[in-house]
Design an enzyme around this catalytic site. Structure first.
Site, PDB file in Angstrom:
ATOM      1  N   ASP A   1       0.852  -1.189   0.000  1.00 16.03           N
ATOM      2  CA  ASP A   1       0.000   0.000   0.000  1.00 16.03           C
ATOM      3  C   ASP A   1       0.885   1.235   0.000  1.00 16.03           C
ATOM      4  O   ASP A   1       1.955   1.245   0.620  1.00 16.03           O
ATOM      5  CB  ASP A   1      -0.866   0.046   1.262  1.00 16.03           C
ATOM      6  CG  ASP A   1      -2.001  -0.958   1.235  1.00 16.03           C
ATOM      7  OD1 ASP A   1      -1.973  -1.873   0.386  1.00 16.03           O
ATOM      8  OD2 ASP A   1      -2.910  -0.837   2.080  1.00 16.03           O
TER       9      ASP A   1
ATOM     10  N   HIS B   1       5.478  -6.944  -0.059  1.00 12.67           N
ATOM     11  CA  HIS B   1       5.284  -8.292  -0.595  1.00 12.67           C
ATOM     12  C   HIS B   1       6.043  -8.512  -1.907  1.00 12.67           C
ATOM     13  O   HIS B   1       6.448  -7.557  -2.568  1.00 12.67           O
ATOM     14  CB  HIS B   1       3.796  -8.540  -0.829  1.00 12.67           C
ATOM     15  CG  HIS B   1       2.972  -8.459   0.420  1.00 12.67           C
ATOM     16  ND1 HIS B   1       2.410  -9.570   1.014  1.00 12.67           N
ATOM     17  CD2 HIS B   1       2.612  -7.400   1.209  1.00 12.67           C
ATOM     18  CE1 HIS B   1       1.743  -9.204   2.100  1.00 12.67           C
ATOM     19  NE2 HIS B   1       1.855  -7.890   2.237  1.00 12.67           N
TER      20      HIS B   1
ATOM     21  N   SER C   1       7.859   5.066   5.452  1.00 16.40           N
ATOM     22  CA  SER C   1       8.945   4.276   4.901  1.00 16.40           C
ATOM     23  C   SER C   1       8.805   4.177   3.385  1.00 16.40           C
ATOM     24  O   SER C   1       7.806   4.601   2.818  1.00 16.40           O
ATOM     25  CB  SER C   1       8.942   2.873   5.514  1.00 16.40           C
ATOM     26  OG  SER C   1       8.757   2.920   6.900  1.00 16.40           O
TER      27      SER C   1
END
Length: 295
Positions: free
Chosen positions: A113, A169, A256
């Site tokens: 995301d 991911h 981040s």
């Protein structure tokens, strides 16, 4: 005000920035900039705050954060009352239904995301950080031989702000090698900081690895730490085959960034994302969302 593009509504929205006044003070005021250089960018500051966010004392922040930023906690595996600390909430896992991944082998998907910039046909020595500021991939990973493999390729830069799901991911089936770690500072990765600190990504703590994917060749994965991100957790097992959409790791508290580099001629990112990048706007995406196709 930070505007981001929502490709679903085809409209721009204003980003909710956690600690906006603090960020402006740190990177725009004379006193704040001095303290950032002297103390805030250093490991000790983020480490101390990280200890607090790991402690039960920080649990009281969870409900306030969820309410202030309208977090849909129903997507999380844990219930709101089950989080033991702020970091436990911050790096929460989501249900399998929350982030469906396009499993088509030709589909290029987002690794997490966040807010996306994508740059094609990159110059290794002048990769765009923000308009007017660039950095070098060789300097970023301190490995000229690996960096040279991505000349003319594609840079996928995903910025995660504190309100986002903070796990990242794998975007394909394949095998990932060992993670290499590079020590550095802990500047914020918010656009307010990116516009003020030259070569910010090359100055911050970062980790990188090579992912040998089945459909997109060798992908360079880079995770960049930031203020209050005392830890980058790599949860994958090196040299073990993974499925598309499998978790690679997660960040503890703070904004981040994860950056992917693909070799030239491997994939084509959708035009809406490229067009918004050229205009200077990040595109809002979710983990597993299709952002391009294999060539």
């Amino acid at each position: 005000m930070i505007k981001i593009y929502d490709r679903k509504t085809k409209n721009y929205e204003e980003e909710q920035v956690a600690g906006l006044n603090y960020l402006k003070w740190c990177y725009e005021s004379p006193v704040g900039k001095s303290l950032t250089e002297l103390f805030i960018k250093r490991k000790l500051f983020s480490k101390v705050y990280g200890y607090y966010c790991d402690s039960p004392l920080s649990k009281k922040k969870v409900n306030e954060f969820i309410d202030e930023f309208n977090i849909d906690i129903n997507l999380a595996v844990k219930k709101q009352s089950e989080f033991t600390s702020f970091n436990d909430f911050f790096c929460r896992k989501l249900t399998s239904e929350a982030r469906p991944t396009d499993m088509n082998k030709d589909a290029l998907v987002s690794p997490g995301d966040g807010r996306l910039f994508v740059y094609e046909n990159i110059d290794l020595d002048n990769i765009v950080q923000v308009k007017g500021l660039t950095y070098s991939l060789k300097e970023l990973i301190s490995d000229d031989a690996v960096a040279n493999e991505y000349d003319g390729g594609t840079c996928i830069l995903l910025r995660l702000c504190p309100t986002d799901y903070h796990r990242f991911h794998f975007i394909d089936y394949g095998t990932c090698g060992e993670t290499k770690k590079i020590d550095g500072s802990y500047y914020s990765v918010n656009p307010i900081a990116l516009e003020k600190v030259p070569k910010l990504f090359c100055q911050n703590k970062r980790e990188w690895s090579l992912f040998k994917s089945e459909n997109f060749g060798d992908i360079l994965h880079i995770e960049v730490g930031a203020t209050c991100v005392g830890t980058i957790i790599q949860s994958y097992t090196p040299n073990k085959k993974v499925e598309k959409g499998a978790e690679k790791g997660y960040f503890k508290f703070g904004g981040s960034t994860t950056i992917l580099f693909l070799k030239k001629g491997v994939a084509k990112v959708h035009n809406d994302i490229i067009d918004q990048t050229k205009l200077g706007f990040e595109t809002k995406v979710t983990m597993g969302e299709t952002i391009g196709i294999k060539l």
